[in-house]
Design a protein around this motif. Structure first.
Motif, PDB file in Angstrom:
ATOM      1  N   ILE A  74       0.852  -1.200   0.000  1.00  0.00           N
ATOM      2  CA  ILE A  74       0.000   0.000   0.000  1.00  0.00           C
ATOM      3  C   ILE A  74       0.880   1.238   0.000  1.00  0.00           C
ATOM      4  CG2 ILE A  74      -1.818   1.263   1.213  1.00  0.00           C
ATOM      5  CD1 ILE A  74      -2.509  -1.401   2.639  1.00  0.00           C
ATOM      6  N   ASP A  75       0.781   2.017  -1.070  1.00  0.00           N
ATOM      7  CA  ASP A  75       1.529   3.271  -1.168  1.00  0.00           C
ATOM      8  C   ASP A  75       1.150   4.219  -0.045  1.00  0.00           C
ATOM      9  OD1 ASP A  75       3.302   3.119  -3.140  1.00  0.00           O
ATOM     10  OD2 ASP A  75       2.222   4.399  -4.576  1.00  0.00           O
ATOM     11  N   GLY A  76       2.128   4.731   0.659  1.00  0.00           N
ATOM     12  CA  GLY A  76       1.848   5.727   1.693  1.00  0.00           C
ATOM     13  C   GLY A  76       1.513   5.139   3.043  1.00  0.00           C
ATOM     14  N   CYS A  77       1.505   3.803   3.142  1.00  0.00           N
ATOM     15  CA  CYS A  77       1.215   3.151   4.427  1.00  0.00           C
ATOM     16  C   CYS A  77       2.340   3.445   5.424  1.00  0.00           C
ATOM     17  CB  CYS A  77       1.073   1.644   4.205  1.00  0.00           C
ATOM     18  SG  CYS A  77       0.700   0.707   5.688  1.00  0.00           S
ATOM     19  N   VAL A  78       1.951   3.797   6.650  1.00  0.00           N
ATOM     20  CA  VAL A  78       2.914   4.183   7.680  1.00  0.00           C
ATOM     21  C   VAL A  78       2.860   3.177   8.820  1.00  0.00           C
ATOM     22  CG1 VAL A  78       3.500   5.964   9.393  1.00  0.00           C
ATOM     23  CG2 VAL A  78       2.608   6.628   7.144  1.00  0.00           C
ATOM     24  N   ARG A  79       4.006   2.823   9.323  1.00  0.00           N
ATOM     25  CA  ARG A  79       4.090   1.875  10.423  1.00  0.00           C
ATOM     26  C   ARG A  79       4.017   2.611  11.766  1.00  0.00           C
ATOM     27  NH1 ARG A  79       7.812  -3.174  10.981  1.00  0.00           N
ATOM     28  NH2 ARG A  79       7.396  -3.536  13.161  1.00  0.00           N
ATOM     29  N   ASN A  80       3.085   2.243  12.646  1.00  0.00           N
ATOM     30  CA  ASN A  80       2.993   2.868  13.973  1.00  0.00           C
ATOM     31  C   ASN A  80       3.524   1.967  15.082  1.00  0.00           C
ATOM     32  OD1 ASN A  80       1.753   5.158  12.855  1.00  0.00           O
ATOM     33  ND2 ASN A  80      -0.267   4.189  12.986  1.00  0.00           N
ATOM     34  N   THR A  81       3.597   0.664  14.811  1.00  0.00           N
ATOM     35  CA  THR A  81       4.142  -0.282  15.784  1.00  0.00           C
ATOM     36  C   THR A  81       5.658  -0.306  15.645  1.00  0.00           C
ATOM     37  OG1 THR A  81       2.184  -1.706  15.827  1.00  0.00           O
ATOM     38  CG2 THR A  81       4.277  -2.753  16.337  1.00  0.00           C
ATOM     39  N   PRO A  82       6.378  -0.074  16.755  1.00  0.00           N
ATOM     40  CA  PRO A  82       7.840  -0.088  16.627  1.00  0.00           C
ATOM     41  C   PRO A  82       8.369  -1.460  16.215  1.00  0.00           C
ATOM     42  CG  PRO A  82       7.173   0.233  18.923  1.00  0.00           C
ATOM     43  CD  PRO A  82       5.932   0.248  18.119  1.00  0.00           C
ATOM     44  N   GLU A  83       9.491  -1.435  15.468  1.00  0.00           N
ATOM     45  CA  GLU A  83      10.062  -2.702  14.999  1.00  0.00           C
ATOM     46  C   GLU A  83      10.635  -3.510  16.152  1.00  0.00           C
ATOM     47  OE1 GLU A  83      12.704  -2.364  11.446  1.00  0.00           O
ATOM     48  OE2 GLU A  83      11.494  -0.557  11.128  1.00  0.00           O
ATOM     49  N   LYS A  84      11.254  -2.786  17.094  1.00  0.00           N
ATOM     50  CA  LYS A  84      11.846  -3.453  18.261  1.00  0.00           C
ATOM     51  C   LYS A  84      11.099  -3.014  19.507  1.00  0.00           C
ATOM     52  CE  LYS A  84      16.597  -4.134  16.859  1.00  0.00           C
ATOM     53  NZ  LYS A  84      17.627  -3.153  16.588  1.00  0.00           N
ATOM     54  N   THR A 108      -2.614  11.381   9.462  1.00  0.00           N
ATOM     55  CA  THR A 108      -2.008  10.064   9.687  1.00  0.00           C
ATOM     56  C   THR A 108      -2.596   9.410  10.937  1.00  0.00           C
ATOM     57  OG1 THR A 108      -0.003  10.967   8.694  1.00  0.00           O
ATOM     58  CG2 THR A 108       0.204   8.841   9.784  1.00  0.00           C
ATOM     59  N   ALA A 109      -2.797  10.216  11.977  1.00  0.00           N
ATOM     60  CA  ALA A 109      -3.377   9.668  13.214  1.00  0.00           C
ATOM     61  C   ALA A 109      -4.809   9.189  12.962  1.00  0.00           C
ATOM     62  CB  ALA A 109      -3.345  10.718  14.317  1.00  0.00           C
ATOM     63  N   HIS A 110      -5.552   9.915  12.111  1.00  0.00           N
ATOM     64  CA  HIS A 110      -6.937   9.529  11.806  1.00  0.00           C
ATOM     65  C   HIS A 110      -7.011   8.255  10.974  1.00  0.00           C
ATOM     66  CE1 HIS A 110      -9.922  12.136  13.448  1.00  0.00           C
ATOM     67  NE2 HIS A 110      -9.311  13.239  13.058  1.00  0.00           N
ATOM     68  N   GLY A 111      -5.945   7.960  10.215  1.00  0.00           N
ATOM     69  CA  GLY A 111      -5.978   6.816   9.314  1.00  0.00           C
ATOM     70  C   GLY A 111      -5.419   5.537   9.915  1.00  0.00           C
ATOM     71  N   ALA A 112      -5.442   5.439  11.242  1.00  0.00           N
ATOM     72  CA  ALA A 112      -4.815   4.283  11.890  1.00  0.00           C
ATOM     73  C   ALA A 112      -5.749   3.070  11.956  1.00  0.00           C
ATOM     74  CB  ALA A 112      -4.374   4.661  13.294  1.00  0.00           C
ATOM     75  N   VAL A 113      -5.161   1.907  11.756  1.00  0.00           N
ATOM     76  CA  VAL A 113      -5.867   0.640  11.944  1.00  0.00           C
ATOM     77  C   VAL A 113      -4.991  -0.271  12.785  1.00  0.00           C
ATOM     78  CG1 VAL A 113      -6.893  -1.370  10.830  1.00  0.00           C
ATOM     79  CG2 VAL A 113      -6.939   0.820   9.677  1.00  0.00           C
ATOM     80  N   LEU A 166       4.950  -5.384  21.563  1.00  0.00           N
ATOM     81  CA  LEU A 166       4.200  -6.602  21.854  1.00  0.00           C
ATOM     82  C   LEU A 166       4.160  -7.488  20.625  1.00  0.00           C
ATOM     83  CD1 LEU A 166       1.156  -5.157  23.827  1.00  0.00           C
ATOM     84  CD2 LEU A 166       2.916  -6.682  24.734  1.00  0.00           C
ATOM     85  N   PRO A 167       4.252  -8.808  20.796  1.00  0.00           N
ATOM     86  CA  PRO A 167       4.263  -9.696  19.633  1.00  0.00           C
ATOM     87  C   PRO A 167       2.995  -9.599  18.794  1.00  0.00           C
ATOM     88  CG  PRO A 167       4.619 -10.937  21.682  1.00  0.00           C
ATOM     89  CD  PRO A 167       4.426  -9.507  22.069  1.00  0.00           C
ATOM     90  N   GLY A 168       1.843  -9.342  19.426  1.00  0.00           N
ATOM     91  CA  GLY A 168       0.574  -9.503  18.717  1.00  0.00           C
ATOM     92  C   GLY A 168      -0.104  -8.249  18.208  1.00  0.00           C
ATOM     93  N   ILE A 169       0.528  -7.081  18.305  1.00  0.00           N
ATOM     94  CA  ILE A 169      -0.158  -5.856  17.865  1.00  0.00           C
ATOM     95  C   ILE A 169       0.511  -5.262  16.638  1.00  0.00           C
ATOM     96  CG2 ILE A 169      -0.747  -3.454  18.453  1.00  0.00           C
ATOM     97  CD1 ILE A 169      -1.418  -4.271  21.211  1.00  0.00           C
ATOM     98  N   ALA A 170      -0.285  -5.047  15.583  1.00  0.00           N
ATOM     99  CA  ALA A 170       0.211  -4.428  14.349  1.00  0.00           C
ATOM    100  C   ALA A 170      -0.630  -3.188  14.086  1.00  0.00           C
ATOM    101  CB  ALA A 170       0.101  -5.405  13.182  1.00  0.00           C
ATOM    102  N   ASN A 171      -0.023  -2.013  14.203  1.00  0.00           N
ATOM    103  CA  ASN A 171      -0.747  -0.757  13.981  1.00  0.00           C
ATOM    104  C   ASN A 171      -0.116  -0.011  12.812  1.00  0.00           C
ATOM    105  OD1 ASN A 171      -1.680   1.997  14.186  1.00  0.00           O
ATOM    106  ND2 ASN A 171      -2.346   1.549  16.276  1.00  0.00           N
ATOM    107  N   VAL A 172      -0.946   0.288  11.805  1.00  0.00           N
ATOM    108  CA  VAL A 172      -0.458   1.040  10.641  1.00  0.00           C
ATOM    109  C   VAL A 172      -1.442   2.177  10.355  1.00  0.00           C
ATOM    110  CG1 VAL A 172       0.700  -0.931   9.563  1.00  0.00           C
ATOM    111  CG2 VAL A 172      -1.689  -0.439   8.993  1.00  0.00           C
ATOM    112  N   SER A 173      -0.963   3.184   9.620  1.00  0.00           N
ATOM    113  CA  SER A 173      -1.831   4.292   9.228  1.00  0.00           C
ATOM    114  C   SER A 173      -1.849   4.447   7.722  1.00  0.00           C
ATOM    115  CB  SER A 173      -1.323   5.616   9.825  1.00  0.00           C
ATOM    116  OG  SER A 173      -1.771   5.772  11.136  1.00  0.00           O
ATOM    117  N   LEU A 174      -3.030   4.768   7.199  1.00  0.00           N
ATOM    118  CA  LEU A 174      -3.153   5.185   5.810  1.00  0.00           C
ATOM    119  C   LEU A 174      -3.600   6.644   5.843  1.00  0.00           C
ATOM    120  CD1 LEU A 174      -5.032   2.116   4.273  1.00  0.00           C
ATOM    121  CD2 LEU A 174      -2.624   2.371   4.839  1.00  0.00           C
TER     122      LEU A 174
END
Ligand code: PLP
Length: 382
Positions: free
Chosen positions: A278-288, A344-349, A291-299
């Motif tokens: 996805i073009d423009g997708c932003v990662r909100n969950t830190p790489e290091k 970006t904050a509004h586009g979080a999933v 938590l193992p089970g949470i994936a947060n990204v923003s469009l």
């Protein structure tokens, strides 16, 4: 359509084994554990067994665990209790990314004359131990900083915070609700004085949780009444829920190593797939340190609420990072504190996984979400 549940940070499904362990205490073993008859004593034994299982997850004594109605009550108890214990000290240090159970409890104390320092976080959502130490004053009564964030998964530098709290002789409470049973925690090594946890965040029942109170911390009661929980938390014990939470803790501890590795692999597969798909997708969950089970990204070109609704139509249960539940249009306080712009904050999933999440689930999300993103992007261009 088989639905995919990816909102485990909000709540988890109760494990089959947990429900089975609870059933006898909802049916035949219904006696009051405070009663002296054998039926009551049987329930008492089961509660104390659950207490031991919970204690072993964080390496404390069973006598340091107090059962409550959940994470919210535990946070209230720790913070309001520490405020009453404070001997006239009127300053508390917390962070801008806490759960509302902590933030709104602190707000209530502001009305009682307490001054709260809400620490900033960096772009990855981490509190800085240095700024925490700088914020300490002679009248600091409490430090309350969460162990891991429920929106992004960022795991805070709790070891360092504990060291600083100890060095300055300040009480330290941590909301560990998201990490309990998912990551190794050792209260002895980490110098946490009080620790909140909640059953329904690790495949146990809802409406039950607890507070670890280090021996010697004379936290006053939040709830007064009978002599339950060593006289510190009154009310007839929710025996079935406590037994269920104990069973869930035992399973979580046993599976922790393999599950955290498995979920982290799924998380990275999903996040990396979304970033490249996805073009423009932003990662909100830190790489290091997350938590193992949470994936947060923003469009940034879409609304989180719209993304969640469209995922829902495709059979995927996820969550938007923002406080849409309350009907407000405010973007998430956590993502805002990280410095994300409003779009970006509004586009979080947020997708969040648990022991029932399969690799196929992650693959399905990966195959469905980019199309949804494309549709919403096209709409935003009209
Ligand atoms: C869910 C949650 C809580 C509240 O716990 P309840 O048992 O639902 O009251 C508190 N803090 C965090 C970080 C949570 O994720």
């Amino acid at each position: 359509m088989e639905r995919i549940y990816a909102d485990n940070a909000a709540t988890t499904r109760i494990s089959d084994e947990v429900l089975a362990a609870m059933m006898p205490f909802l049916k035949e073993n219904f006696a009051n554990p405070s009663s002296y008859h054998s039926a009551g004593r049987e329930v008492r034994v089961a509660i104390e067994n659950a207490r031991k299982k919970i204690a072993s997850v964080i390496d404390c004594d069973a006598a340091e665990i107090y059962f409550t109605s959940g994470g919210t009550e535990s946070d209230n108890w720790a913070i309001r209790g520490a405020a009453r214990l404070s001997n006239g000290k009127k300053h508390i240090i917390s962070s801008k990314i806490e759960h509302n159970a902590v933030l709104n409890t602190l707000k209530s104390l502001e009305k009682d004359g307490f001054e709260i320092t809400y620490l900033d976080v960096d772009r990855n959502g981490f509190v800085s131990p240095e700024s925490l130490e700088k914020a300490i004053r002679p009248d600091t009564a409490l430090i309350t900083v969460m162990f891991a964030n429920n929106e992004t998964g960022a795991v805070q530098p709790t070891d360092e915070i504990g060291k600083i709290a100890k060095k300055h002789g300040v009480l330290f409470h941590s909301d560990v609700v998201q990490a309990f049973g998912h990551l190794p925690i050792n209260v002895k090594k980490t110098n946490i004085d009080m620790l909140s946890f909640s059953g329904h965040k690790f495949n146990g029942p809802k409406g039950v949780g607890g507070l670890y109170i280090k021996r010697g911390v004379m936290l006053p009661n939040l709830i007064y009444g009978g002599k339950q929980e060593n006289g510190r938390r009154a009310g007839t014990e929710n025996a079935a829920a406590i037994v269920g939470m104990g069973a869930a803790a035992e399973i979580a501890a046993k599976e922790m190593k393999t599950e955290s590795a498995r979920l982290e692999t799924l998380r990275e597969k999903l996040i990396c797939g979304l970033l490249s798909g996805i073009d423009g997708c932003v990662r909100n969950t830190p790489e290091k340190n997350s938590l193992p089970g949470i994936a947060n990204v923003s469009l940034p070109f879409a609304e989180g609420e719209a993304l969640v609704l469209m995922l829902d139509l495709k059979g995927i249960t996820a969550s938007s990072g923002s406080a849409c539940m309350s009907g407000t249009k405010d973007p998430s306080h956590v993502l805002t504190a990280m410095g994300l712009d409003e779009k970006t904050a509004h586009g979080a999933v947020r997708f969040s996984f648990d022991r029932y999440t399969t690799e196929k689930d992650a693959d399905t999300i990966l195959s469905v979400f980019p199309d949804i993103a494309k549709k919403l992007r096209d709409l935003s261009r009209i």
